[in-house]
Design an enzyme around this catalytic site. Structure first.
Site, mmCIF file in Angstrom:
data_model
loop_
_atom_site.group_PDB
_atom_site.id
_atom_site.type_symbol
_atom_site.label_atom_id
_atom_site.label_comp_id
_atom_site.label_asym_id
_atom_site.label_seq_id
_atom_site.Cartn_x
_atom_site.Cartn_y
_atom_site.Cartn_z
ATOM 1 N N GLU A 178 -44.898 -51.837 44.359
ATOM 2 C CA GLU A 178 -43.723 -51.349 43.599
ATOM 3 C C GLU A 178 -43.531 -49.834 43.630
ATOM 4 O O GLU A 178 -43.543 -49.166 42.597
ATOM 5 C CB GLU A 178 -43.807 -51.858 42.142
ATOM 6 N N GLU A 291 -44.923 -63.781 44.074
ATOM 7 C CA GLU A 291 -44.915 -63.896 42.608
ATOM 8 C C GLU A 291 -43.738 -64.746 42.141
ATOM 9 O O GLU A 291 -43.084 -64.423 41.142
ATOM 10 C CB GLU A 291 -44.856 -62.505 41.959
HETATM 11 O O1 9MR Z 1 -48.792 -61.069 35.003
HETATM 12 C C1 9MR Z 1 -49.140 -59.742 34.706
HETATM 13 C C2 9MR Z 1 -49.175 -59.551 33.208
HETATM 14 O O2 9MR Z 1 -50.181 -60.338 32.614
HETATM 15 C C3 9MR Z 1 -49.395 -58.092 32.878
HETATM 16 O O3 9MR Z 1 -49.287 -57.902 31.483
HETATM 17 C C4 9MR Z 1 -48.362 -57.238 33.614
HETATM 18 C C5 9MR Z 1 -48.528 -55.770 33.332
HETATM 19 O O4 9MR Z 1 -47.449 -55.047 33.867
HETATM 20 O O5 9MR Z 1 -48.465 -57.477 35.006
HETATM 21 C C6 9MR Z 1 -48.146 -58.782 35.318
HETATM 22 O O6 9MR Z 1 -48.082 -58.977 36.698
HETATM 23 C C7 9MR Z 1 -47.171 -58.159 37.420
HETATM 24 C C8 9MR Z 1 -47.738 -57.974 38.812
HETATM 25 O O7 9MR Z 1 -49.044 -57.467 38.728
HETATM 26 C C9 9MR Z 1 -46.851 -57.078 39.649
HETATM 27 N N1 9MR Z 1 -45.475 -57.547 39.675
HETATM 28 C C10 9MR Z 1 -44.899 -57.839 38.376
HETATM 29 C C11 9MR Z 1 -45.786 -58.778 37.580
HETATM 30 C C12 9MR Z 1 -45.137 -59.148 36.248
HETATM 31 O O8 9MR Z 1 -45.066 -58.031 35.424
#
Ligand code: 9MR
Length: 395
Positions: A178, A291
């Site tokens: 990102e 994802e």
């Molecule tokens: O699923 C993840 C969640 O538990 C966390 O709180 C969050 C923190 O930003 O990150 C989530 O996963 C992310 C992933 O690592 C990168 N793309 C977006 C996902 C959803 O936020």
């Protein structure tokens, strides 16, 4: 019997269409379909996603967190339906190095053991991201005790330590996550924490260091809104242009992760997704849907029943279209959902009033989206191109 054969041939033709193949490609497989149908009940209705996908060499995955696999019924689904695991949080810097120089691999190790026990590959996620960084790191940068040069060196150590620890066990690593803006035109976000504090070399450096630590892992750049969500396709274009440049400079970037976080309230083009996957593949990159989820408005965060009955059709439809775009391109090697039940989804906690994003409901029962993916994969076995070969890690 005769009727079944006709149906089977029809299924093969339909599969060729959905997967963008020709009927010539599908022809040898039509026999297999007919044989399967004449053997009795259609076996695909009880087959797992992973087994159906394996017929064309595709891996189907889910993000997992350790707490969830401690529930036996959840672990049973996670182990049987999926052939790839992405640690949802367990491999992020904040978790693995909570205090400077003090490592905690317990959560990551737990998921790696789970994956090995279930004969699953692993997508490592994620080495360099602006979120979920350790507090000691962000505080040190903010108060000036960690300089830009020291930050770059700490990133080097972090990548080397983590990638070396799991060397040979990770199929794909999300190295950088990102970095691009959602603007039109898009580009690397100049306000990104890493760009501000370490400079843009962090991206090529990260890939180089990860490759040195595990030369066999496939190294990915991962982002959202780069697969048909953005009408202008500006973000795709910026990421594509940047990855082409990295490749021409010999930076070891091997793949692009299209996150695939969809929302039924927004426009989205599956045709564009397929074109985007094809274009990335044209750069010599592998592609992964990393994802996937499809959210919509719901009654409440506990039950997650869609408030608009049309969403019950739109949600599985968008999952299906996403998978079909992936199936059409052999360089697309995995399709991962970001948690498989509505109760372990990140969506209700982040998007007020939304949910229903998974392929299983809050009671761990498969939803229409599950059956859509299952039938798409069953058809794909009779027409979609086999995935390109990739490295299989040592066990
Ligand atoms: O699923 C993840 C969640 O538990 C966390 O709180 C969050 C923190 O930003 O990150 C989530 O996963 C992310 C992933 O690592 C990168 N793309 C977006 C996902 C959803 O936020």
């Amino acid at each position: 019997m005769r009727r079944r054969s006709v149906l089977a041939a029809g299924a093969a033709g339909a599969a060729a269409l959905l997967a963008g193949g020709t009927s010539a490609e599908a022809a040898p497989l039509a026999k297999t379909a007919a044989q399967a149908a004449s053997a009795g009940d259609a076996p695909w209705t009880s087959a797992s996603l992973r087994d159906l996908a394996a017929r064309i060499g595709l891996r189907v995955g889910s993000a997992l967190i350790p707490q969830d696999i401690e529930t036996p019924s959840y672990a049973a689904i996670a182990g049987s339906q999926f052939s790839v695991v992405t640690p949802g949080n367990a491999m992020k810097w904040q978790i693995v190095e909570p205090a400077r120089g003090s490592y905690d691999w317990s959560q990551a190790d737990q998921l790696v053991s789970f994956a090995h026990a279930n004969n699953q590959l692993i997508r490592g996620h994620t080495l360099i991201w602006h979120n979920q960084l350790p507090a000691w790191l962000t505080a040190g940068v903010a108060n000036g005790t960690i300089t830009s040069a020291q930050l770059m060196e700490l990133a080097h150590q972090h990548i080397t330590t983590e990638v070396t620890r799991y060397r040979g066990k990770i199929w794909q690593w999300d190295v950088c996550n990102e970095f691009f803006t959602d603007a039109n035109p898009s580009g690397i976000d100049q306000a990104n924490w890493w760009i501000v504090n370490a400079g843009p070399d962090i991206i090529p450096n990260a890939f180089t260091w990860a490759h040195e630590a595990d030369p066999n892992a496939l190294l990915f750049y991962n982002d959202y809104n780069i697969g048909g969500e953005d009408g202008s396709n500006a973000k795709f274009t910026a990421v594509y242009t940047y990855l082409r440049q990295l490749r021409s400079q010999g930076v070891p970037v091997h793949g692009v992760g299209i996150q695939g976080h969809l929302d039924t309230q927004y426009g989205w083009s599956p045709a564009r997704l397929r074109q985007d996957i094809e274009q990335y593949a044209g750069l010599g990159l592998k592609v992964a849907i990393t994802e996937a989820d499809v959210r919509t408005f719901v009654n409440n965060a506990t039950d997650q029943v869609p408030t608009d009955s049309l969403s019950q059709f739109a949600q599985p439809f968008e999952y299906s279209e996403m998978l079909k775009a992936a199936l059409a391109v052999p360089e697309c090697i995995s399709f991962t959902v970001w948690g498989f039940t509505d109760s372990d989804s990140w969506v209700p906690g982040v998007f007020a009033g939304e949910g229903y994003a998974g392929i299983y409901d809050v009671n761990q029962q498969p939803k229409a989206a599950y059956y859509a993916l299952q039938s798409d994969l069953a058809l794909a076995a009779h027409g979609a191109p086999r995935r390109v070969r990739t490295y299989t890690p040592r066990s």
